[in-house]
Design a protein around this motif. Structure first.
Motif, mmCIF file in Angstrom:
data_model
loop_
_atom_site.group_PDB
_atom_site.id
_atom_site.type_symbol
_atom_site.label_atom_id
_atom_site.label_comp_id
_atom_site.label_asym_id
_atom_site.label_seq_id
_atom_site.Cartn_x
_atom_site.Cartn_y
_atom_site.Cartn_z
ATOM 1 N N LEU A 1 14.476 -45.264 2.605
ATOM 2 C CA LEU A 1 15.218 -45.885 3.701
ATOM 3 C C LEU A 1 16.631 -45.331 3.847
ATOM 4 N N GLU B 1 13.120 -48.075 9.871
ATOM 5 C CA GLU B 1 11.748 -48.224 9.402
ATOM 6 C C GLU B 1 11.189 -46.904 8.913
ATOM 7 N N ASP C 1 13.104 -52.489 7.826
ATOM 8 C CA ASP C 1 14.375 -52.944 7.265
ATOM 9 C C ASP C 1 15.207 -53.537 8.400
#
Length: 251
Positions: free
Chosen positions: A80, A99, A135
């Motif tokens: 990430l 993402e 996220d």
């Protein structure tokens, strides 16, 4: 016996040729896999009382131990950190997010995800090989939507990491039919049946994050999501998708 996990390259090629999703390089897969179909937004503060949770919705509290959560976080954070947060998704369904997709996991985390698959999906159901990791910033949110029935199957299963949140479900047919679900940190939610096909779902903004009259502070939240492939027969046990589903989601 574990259900088969299949590659998705064929889905990608068909989606690209048919123009169902906008190609954005590596992001094509998640658009093909999700292709969110935004529903009509529910009122920010419903005036009527909530209804019982719809059929097909399950929540397993405490599905992960703190140690398992940390193991998953350790693995996804490395990927990430190479991705920038975005203000809005191309279909405007998600705001304040980044993402990734992952198919390769450490042995420990692969066992955790297999537990998710064993609990969420019926035996023998083909599943998408890539796991979607979303996220969401503390001030991010997900608007009401129904995941596409073209590229997503009958079940959506998501782990909640880092923060609790409130998921709101609203009937596409009757906006007074709504319910909130507290997604506690380290829980697993499973959407199937009517909850999957007949209700929009969303993650409330921090300022709207209230459950049973109690404030649920929203921090940064990471969800780890598994999906199965679309069923060319009946999408769920009750029969074919109801007519009130947005036709665009069935393209």
């Amino acid at each position: 016996m574990a259900a088969p996990v299949v590659a998705t390259s064929g889905v990608l090629c068909r989606a690209l040729r048919a123009g169902f999703c906008r190609p954005h390089g590596a992001r094509l897969l998640r658009q093909a896999a999700r292709c969110l179909s935004p529903g009509t937004p529910a009122p920010r503060a419903p005036t009527g009382p909530p209804a019982p949770l719809p059929e097909g919705l399950r929540l397993l509290r405490g599905f992960l131990t703190p140690q398992e959560e940390q193991a998953l976080l350790l693995e996804v954070e490395g990927a990430l950190k190479r991705v920038r947060y975005e203000g809005g998704h191309w279909d405007q369904a998600i705001h304040g997010f980044r993402e990734i997709e992952k198919s390769q996991w450490t042995e420990q985390n692969a066992k955790i995800l297999q537990r998710v698959r064993d609990v969420a999906f019926p035996p023998g159901v083909p599943q998408l090989s890539l796991v979607h990791v979303l996220d969401l910033k503390a001030d991010g949110y997900i608007k009401p939507h129904i995941d596409s029935v073209k590229f997503c199957g009958s079940t959506i299963a998501g782990l909640s990491l880092l923060s609790s949140s409130v998921m709101r479900l609203v009937s596409e047919q009757n906006k007074d039919d709504w319910a909130d679900l507290l997604l506690e940190r380290r829980s697993l939610y499973i959407l199937g049946g009517r909850a999957r096909y007949e209700f929009t779902h969303e993650i409330l903004k921090d300022e709207d994050s209230v459950y049973n009259g109690e404030r649920v502070p929203r921090e940064r939240r990471i969800s780890v999501i598994c999906r199965n492939l679309p069923d060319k027969g009946t999408p769920y046990a009750l029969g074919t998708p109801p007519e009130n589903i947005d036709p665009a989601s069935r393209l």
